[in-house]
Scaffold this motif. Structure first.
Motif, PDB file in Angstrom:
ATOM      1  N   ARG A 172       0.860  -1.187   0.000  1.00 28.86           N
ATOM      2  CA  ARG A 172       0.000   0.000   0.000  1.00 28.86           C
ATOM      3  C   ARG A 172       0.893   1.232   0.000  1.00 28.86           C
ATOM      4  NH1 ARG A 172      -2.000  -0.827   4.444  1.00 28.86           N
ATOM      5  NH2 ARG A 172      -1.058   0.772   5.748  1.00 28.86           N
ATOM      6  N   VAL A 173       0.702   2.097  -0.977  1.00 33.54           N
ATOM      7  CA  VAL A 173       1.515   3.305  -1.076  1.00 33.54           C
ATOM      8  C   VAL A 173       0.821   4.411  -0.279  1.00 33.54           C
ATOM      9  CG1 VAL A 173       2.566   4.980  -2.619  1.00 33.54           C
ATOM     10  CG2 VAL A 173       2.337   2.601  -3.348  1.00 33.54           C
ATOM     11  N   SER A 174       1.389   4.728   0.882  1.00 30.92           N
ATOM     12  CA  SER A 174       0.829   5.764   1.752  1.00 30.92           C
ATOM     13  C   SER A 174       1.550   7.085   1.513  1.00 30.92           C
ATOM     14  CB  SER A 174       0.954   5.359   3.225  1.00 30.92           C
ATOM     15  OG  SER A 174       0.212   4.197   3.493  1.00 30.92           O
ATOM     16  N   ARG A 175       0.801   8.150   1.487  1.00 27.15           N
ATOM     17  CA  ARG A 175       1.379   9.477   1.290  1.00 27.15           C
ATOM     18  C   ARG A 175       1.384  10.228   2.617  1.00 27.15           C
ATOM     19  NH1 ARG A 175       0.054  11.826  -4.618  1.00 27.15           N
ATOM     20  NH2 ARG A 175       0.500   9.926  -5.786  1.00 27.15           N
TER      21      ARG A 175
ATOM     22  N   VAL B  84      -5.249  -0.227  -7.998  1.00 25.71           N
ATOM     23  CA  VAL B  84      -4.273  -1.296  -7.814  1.00 25.71           C
ATOM     24  C   VAL B  84      -3.489  -1.460  -9.109  1.00 25.71           C
ATOM     25  CG1 VAL B  84      -3.899  -3.729  -7.278  1.00 25.71           C
ATOM     26  CG2 VAL B  84      -5.750  -2.462  -6.151  1.00 25.71           C
ATOM     27  N   VAL B  85      -2.164  -1.375  -9.011  1.00 27.76           N
ATOM     28  CA  VAL B  85      -1.281  -1.456 -10.171  1.00 27.76           C
ATOM     29  C   VAL B  85      -0.313  -2.627  -9.972  1.00 27.76           C
ATOM     30  CG1 VAL B  85       0.523  -0.283 -11.493  1.00 27.76           C
ATOM     31  CG2 VAL B  85      -1.427   1.013 -10.613  1.00 27.76           C
ATOM     32  N   ASP B  86      -0.151  -3.418 -11.026  1.00 29.36           N
ATOM     33  CA  ASP B  86       0.864  -4.473 -10.990  1.00 29.36           C
ATOM     34  C   ASP B  86       2.195  -3.831 -11.379  1.00 29.36           C
ATOM     35  OD1 ASP B  86       2.424  -6.695 -11.080  1.00 29.36           O
ATOM     36  OD2 ASP B  86       1.476  -7.584 -12.843  1.00 29.36           O
ATOM     37  N   ALA B  87       2.938  -3.375 -10.371  1.00 22.76           N
ATOM     38  CA  ALA B  87       4.213  -2.694 -10.624  1.00 22.76           C
ATOM     39  C   ALA B  87       5.307  -3.664 -11.029  1.00 22.76           C
ATOM     40  CB  ALA B  87       4.645  -1.913  -9.387  1.00 22.76           C
TER      41      ALA B  87
ATOM     42  N   PRO C  14      -5.180   4.456  -1.189  1.00 22.58           N
ATOM     43  CA  PRO C  14      -6.094   3.517  -0.511  1.00 22.58           C
ATOM     44  C   PRO C  14      -7.143   4.248   0.315  1.00 22.58           C
ATOM     45  CG  PRO C  14      -3.970   3.608   0.613  1.00 22.58           C
ATOM     46  CD  PRO C  14      -3.814   4.406  -0.645  1.00 22.58           C
ATOM     47  N   ASP C  15      -8.295   3.604   0.441  1.00 20.58           N
ATOM     48  CA  ASP C  15      -9.407   4.124   1.241  1.00 20.58           C
ATOM     49  C   ASP C  15      -9.916   5.460   0.726  1.00 20.58           C
ATOM     50  OD1 ASP C  15      -9.075   1.895   2.928  1.00 20.58           O
ATOM     51  OD2 ASP C  15      -7.564   2.952   4.092  1.00 20.58           O
ATOM     52  N   THR C  16      -9.800   5.689  -0.566  1.00 19.92           N
ATOM     53  CA  THR C  16     -10.334   6.903  -1.194  1.00 19.92           C
ATOM     54  C   THR C  16     -11.079   6.485  -2.459  1.00 19.92           C
ATOM     55  OG1 THR C  16      -8.508   7.402  -2.716  1.00 19.92           O
ATOM     56  CG2 THR C  16      -8.254   8.110  -0.420  1.00 19.92           C
TER      57      THR C  16
END
Length: 313
Positions: free
Chosen positions: A124-127, A170-173, A163-165
């Motif tokens: 999960r990419v958190s900012r 979802v990206v397959d990096a 996430p949660d927005t």
């Protein structure tokens, strides 16, 4: 009592009451230990100060690679025991000053076996808004046993952005995976990249993804294509304009001399607890070739393309 006439759920309850859980669960299977292996474990890292000046620590998580081993006090070491009762009994003995019996060699075996490794199921990419600007932090969501690769391959790696927005995407990096038995000095690294579009409330962002992997040295060249307009003239003087593609290349990788790990995890030899400071030398272009052509304005232009890379001494 004739249990054949009863519903299956009642038969299950009756069997448990008569014989205990051991009669309905497979033998030689410890659900407690199974759940303890290959799981997400909290791992907090300091990422900076927020706009109020307060320190910000984020639980990025880590995937626990072994069932046994020496960990801090608390539940981090409970999987070394065969059950919760054994764990509590051992904890009580330690409180009284009685040494607990050493863990057997089977408990120290890799949690996923010799053919798999404990890897994240997704990130999960958190900012985080910090004093010096916005920073993205990758957080492990969960872990699972992932089969070891027999060769260097690109494997899926799911990342969740926003996430949660309402803009959750979802990206397959992608990532590179390879067996441990590869020759020294080479690593399975990305050699070809792509991009995915991620919609946000303010704009559309490009996210870099891995498209292909290969075994390369620590400092290596990857393709990087640029396009230019080229003008040519035929023998009878007819002007022709076309697009010229040049692979100018890029240098990637690290050039850290030796192994910077000063302290390793006793239960996980691959895990490093303390790294030496310094980023090492720089991976820079070594060889190049020139591409000369006539641009739209009638000027001669020369573009240099990287052919090889080397660690800067």
């Amino acid at each position: 009592m004739n249990t054949l006439a009863l519903p299956s759920c009642l038969c299950f309850i009756l069997c448990v009451l008569q014989h205990g859980f051991g009669a309905v669960l497979p033998k030689h299977r410890n659900l407690f230990t199974e759940r303890a292996c290959c799981r997400r474990q909290s791992h907090f890292v300091y990422v900076g100060q927020d706009i109020s000046g307060s320190p910000v620590n984020v639980d990025v998580g880590t995937c626990r690679a072994h069932c046994g081993g020496t960990y801090d006090a608390g539940l981090l070491g409970y999987s070394r025991h065969s059950s919760m009762l054994d764990f509590l009994r051992s904890k009580k003995m330690r409180a009284r000053g009685v040494a607990s019996p050493p863990a057997d060699s089977a408990a120290l075996a890799p949690s996923c076996g010799v053919t798999s490794t404990c890897q994240p199921t997704g990130l999960r990419v958190s900012r985080v808004m910090l004093l010096d600007g916005l920073r993205e932090v990758e957080v492990i969501e969960d872990c699972h046993c992932e089969a070891r690769m027999s060769q260097c391959l690109r494997v899926p790696a799911l990342k969740t952005y926003h996430p949660d927005t309402p803009y959750e995407t979802v990206v397959d990096a992608g990532k590179c995976a390879a067996p441990k038995t590869e020759k020294a000095g080479f690593s399975c690294v990305p050699t070809k990249f792509d991009a995915a579009l991620v919609e946000t409330p303010n704009k559309v962002e490009l996210v870099q993804t891995v498209e292909a992997c290969n075994m390369e040295e620590s400092c290596y060249r990857v393709p990087y294509v640029e396009y230019y307009y080229e003008v040519t003239y035929s023998t009878d003087g007819v002007r022709k304009e076309m697009v010229k593609e040049i692979d100018v290349g890029r240098c990637l990788g690290s050039c850290t001399p030796g192994n910077r790990c000063l302290l390793r995890n006793s239960s996980d030899p691959e895990g490093c607890l303390l790294w030496a400071e310094g980023s090492g030398n720089t991976c820079i272009p070594q060889g190049y070739e020139s591409h000369t052509f006539l641009n739209q304005h009638g000027q001669i232009r020369t573009v240099l393309a990287i052919t090889s890379c080397v660690c800067q001494p």
